[in-house]
Motif scaffolding. Structure first.
Motif, PDB file in Angstrom:
ATOM      1  N   ALA A 105      21.398 -72.287 -88.917  1.00  0.00           N
ATOM      2  CA  ALA A 105      20.319 -72.340 -87.931  1.00  0.00           C
ATOM      3  C   ALA A 105      19.836 -70.932 -87.588  1.00  0.00           C
ATOM      4  CB  ALA A 105      20.795 -73.064 -86.678  1.00  0.00           C
ATOM      5  N   GLN A 106      20.439 -70.325 -86.587  1.00  0.00           N
ATOM      6  CA  GLN A 106      19.996 -69.026 -86.083  1.00  0.00           C
ATOM      7  C   GLN A 106      20.638 -67.856 -86.804  1.00  0.00           C
ATOM      8  OE1 GLN A 106      21.639 -69.921 -82.367  1.00  0.00           O
ATOM      9  NE2 GLN A 106      19.842 -70.962 -81.588  1.00  0.00           N
ATOM     10  N   GLY A 107      21.718 -68.102 -87.497  1.00  0.00           N
ATOM     11  CA  GLY A 107      22.480 -67.038 -88.141  1.00  0.00           C
ATOM     12  C   GLY A 107      23.841 -66.930 -87.487  1.00  0.00           C
ATOM     13  N   ALA A 108      24.837 -66.597 -88.280  1.00  0.00           N
ATOM     14  CA  ALA A 108      26.222 -66.588 -87.806  1.00  0.00           C
ATOM     15  C   ALA A 108      26.533 -65.396 -86.912  1.00  0.00           C
ATOM     16  CB  ALA A 108      27.178 -66.599 -88.991  1.00  0.00           C
ATOM     17  N   TYR A 109      25.749 -64.310 -86.991  1.00  0.00           N
ATOM     18  CA  TYR A 109      26.089 -63.069 -86.294  1.00  0.00           C
ATOM     19  C   TYR A 109      25.172 -62.841 -85.091  1.00  0.00           C
ATOM     20  CZ  TYR A 109      28.383 -62.352 -90.748  1.00  0.00           C
ATOM     21  OH  TYR A 109      29.161 -62.514 -91.870  1.00  0.00           O
ATOM     22  N   MET A 130      26.214 -56.694 -72.142  1.00  0.00           N
ATOM     23  CA  MET A 130      27.187 -56.965 -71.079  1.00  0.00           C
ATOM     24  C   MET A 130      26.701 -58.013 -70.084  1.00  0.00           C
ATOM     25  SD  MET A 130      27.389 -53.954 -68.194  1.00  0.00           S
ATOM     26  CE  MET A 130      27.960 -52.695 -69.244  1.00  0.00           C
ATOM     27  N   ASP A 131      25.402 -58.221 -70.011  1.00  0.00           N
ATOM     28  CA  ASP A 131      24.855 -59.234 -69.110  1.00  0.00           C
ATOM     29  C   ASP A 131      24.765 -60.615 -69.757  1.00  0.00           C
ATOM     30  OD1 ASP A 131      22.881 -58.672 -70.920  1.00  0.00           O
ATOM     31  OD2 ASP A 131      21.321 -58.262 -69.444  1.00  0.00           O
ATOM     32  N   GLY A 132      25.214 -60.731 -71.004  1.00  0.00           N
ATOM     33  CA  GLY A 132      25.187 -62.008 -71.703  1.00  0.00           C
ATOM     34  C   GLY A 132      23.934 -62.251 -72.514  1.00  0.00           C
ATOM     35  N   GLN A 133      22.997 -61.313 -72.461  1.00  0.00           N
ATOM     36  CA  GLN A 133      21.749 -61.462 -73.201  1.00  0.00           C
ATOM     37  C   GLN A 133      21.982 -61.206 -74.688  1.00  0.00           C
ATOM     38  OE1 GLN A 133      18.728 -58.693 -72.035  1.00  0.00           O
ATOM     39  NE2 GLN A 133      17.176 -59.609 -73.343  1.00  0.00           N
ATOM     40  N   VAL A 134      21.450 -62.085 -75.528  1.00  0.00           N
ATOM     41  CA  VAL A 134      21.542 -61.898 -76.971  1.00  0.00           C
ATOM     42  C   VAL A 134      20.519 -60.838 -77.359  1.00  0.00           C
ATOM     43  CG1 VAL A 134      21.277 -62.973 -79.233  1.00  0.00           C
ATOM     44  CG2 VAL A 134      22.306 -64.267 -77.356  1.00  0.00           C
ATOM     45  N   LEU A 135      20.996 -59.693 -77.867  1.00  0.00           N
ATOM     46  CA  LEU A 135      20.115 -58.598 -78.247  1.00  0.00           C
ATOM     47  C   LEU A 135      19.556 -58.784 -79.647  1.00  0.00           C
ATOM     48  CD1 LEU A 135      22.267 -55.661 -76.854  1.00  0.00           C
ATOM     49  CD2 LEU A 135      20.385 -56.876 -75.737  1.00  0.00           C
ATOM     50  N   LYS A 136      20.363 -59.386 -80.528  1.00  0.00           N
ATOM     51  CA  LYS A 136      19.919 -59.627 -81.901  1.00  0.00           C
ATOM     52  C   LYS A 136      20.806 -60.705 -82.493  1.00  0.00           C
ATOM     53  CE  LYS A 136      17.657 -58.206 -85.691  1.00  0.00           C
ATOM     54  NZ  LYS A 136      16.248 -58.335 -85.871  1.00  0.00           N
ATOM     55  N   ARG A 137      20.217 -61.591 -83.260  1.00  0.00           N
ATOM     56  CA  ARG A 137      20.949 -62.653 -83.942  1.00  0.00           C
ATOM     57  C   ARG A 137      20.388 -62.763 -85.349  1.00  0.00           C
ATOM     58  NH1 ARG A 137      23.995 -66.724 -82.188  1.00  0.00           N
ATOM     59  NH2 ARG A 137      23.341 -66.574 -80.022  1.00  0.00           N
ATOM     60  N   GLY A 138      21.259 -63.071 -86.314  1.00  0.00           N
ATOM     61  CA  GLY A 138      20.754 -63.226 -87.668  1.00  0.00           C
ATOM     62  C   GLY A 138      21.828 -63.604 -88.667  1.00  0.00           C
ATOM     63  N   HIS A 139      21.387 -63.667 -89.924  1.00  0.00           N
ATOM     64  CA  HIS A 139      22.257 -64.077 -91.034  1.00  0.00           C
ATOM     65  C   HIS A 139      22.952 -62.899 -91.699  1.00  0.00           C
ATOM     66  CE1 HIS A 139      20.613 -68.139 -90.873  1.00  0.00           C
ATOM     67  NE2 HIS A 139      19.424 -67.584 -90.714  1.00  0.00           N
ATOM     68  N   ASP A 140      22.415 -61.685 -91.529  1.00  0.00           N
ATOM     69  CA  ASP A 140      22.924 -60.503 -92.219  1.00  0.00           C
ATOM     70  C   ASP A 140      23.521 -59.532 -91.195  1.00  0.00           C
ATOM     71  OD1 ASP A 140      23.176 -58.736 -94.535  1.00  0.00           O
ATOM     72  OD2 ASP A 140      21.578 -57.559 -93.588  1.00  0.00           O
ATOM     73  N   PRO A 155      24.754 -56.317 -91.271  1.00  0.00           N
ATOM     74  CA  PRO A 155      24.194 -54.960 -91.121  1.00  0.00           C
ATOM     75  C   PRO A 155      22.835 -54.947 -90.418  1.00  0.00           C
ATOM     76  CG  PRO A 155      25.119 -55.230 -93.311  1.00  0.00           C
ATOM     77  CD  PRO A 155      25.123 -56.585 -92.665  1.00  0.00           C
ATOM     78  N   THR A 156      22.004 -55.939 -90.682  1.00  0.00           N
ATOM     79  CA  THR A 156      20.696 -56.022 -90.024  1.00  0.00           C
ATOM     80  C   THR A 156      20.860 -56.280 -88.533  1.00  0.00           C
ATOM     81  OG1 THR A 156      19.721 -56.884 -92.056  1.00  0.00           O
ATOM     82  CG2 THR A 156      18.481 -57.243 -90.027  1.00  0.00           C
ATOM     83  N   VAL A 157      21.767 -57.154 -88.173  1.00  0.00           N
ATOM     84  CA  VAL A 157      22.015 -57.461 -86.759  1.00  0.00           C
ATOM     85  C   VAL A 157      22.542 -56.230 -86.023  1.00  0.00           C
ATOM     86  CG1 VAL A 157      23.424 -58.857 -85.199  1.00  0.00           C
ATOM     87  CG2 VAL A 157      22.349 -59.921 -87.178  1.00  0.00           C
ATOM     88  N   LEU A 158      23.403 -55.453 -86.688  1.00  0.00           N
ATOM     89  CA  LEU A 158      23.999 -54.282 -86.039  1.00  0.00           C
ATOM     90  C   LEU A 158      23.027 -53.116 -85.875  1.00  0.00           C
ATOM     91  CD1 LEU A 158      27.559 -54.268 -87.625  1.00  0.00           C
ATOM     92  CD2 LEU A 158      26.846 -55.133 -85.389  1.00  0.00           C
ATOM     93  N   ARG A 159      21.874 -53.186 -86.518  1.00  0.00           N
ATOM     94  CA  ARG A 159      20.888 -52.102 -86.361  1.00  0.00           C
ATOM     95  C   ARG A 159      20.437 -51.937 -84.924  1.00  0.00           C
ATOM     96  NH1 ARG A 159      17.457 -53.613 -91.409  1.00  0.00           N
ATOM     97  NH2 ARG A 159      18.884 -52.899 -93.018  1.00  0.00           N
TER      98      ARG A 159
END
Length: 111
Positions: free
Chosen positions: A75-79, A84-94, A96-100
């Motif tokens: 669906a949205q990607g495993a990663y 710290m406030d619980g907000q999703v900053l980045k989500r995806g399948h890859d 390294p891309t998510v960690l950018r």
């Protein structure tokens, strides 16, 4: 031989980061430690999620959580990187891309 009660025993019901994923995460972690932004981390391997938590100081709440949720893979990607406030900053399948999203914060911290 691993004792049946040992925490090192493989548990197929737990989600874990594999060696490749940990190498990617620890590479970013090392850069942030070198920049003086991060100081500690913790790992949690649960039934439906693996979590790498990042701390500015050991006694705090994590400033970021890097999560792996295999159920969201299609669906949205495993990663995901979560603030710290619980907000999703980045989500995806890859990963390294998510960690950018974290590396962008490193560029701002150095400038």
């Amino acid at each position: 031989m691993i004792n049946a009660n040992s925490p090192l025993q493989f548990d197929p019901d737990r989600v874990v980061f594999d060696r490749t994923e940990l190498n990617v995460i620890l590479s970013v972690y090392g850069k942030m430690v070198a920049a003086g932004e991060w100081r500690d981390y913790a790992l949690a391997f649960l039934r439906d999620v693996a979590v790498f938590s990042v701390f500015r100081r050991a006694a705090e709440h994590p400033i970021y959580r890097i999560e792996k949720r295999p159920r969201l893979r299609n669906a949205q990607g495993a990663y995901a990187v979560i603030g710290m406030d619980g907000q999703v900053l980045k989500r995806g399948h890859d990963l390294p891309t998510v960690l950018r999203v974290l590396e962008r914060k490193l560029i701002r911290a150095v400038n």
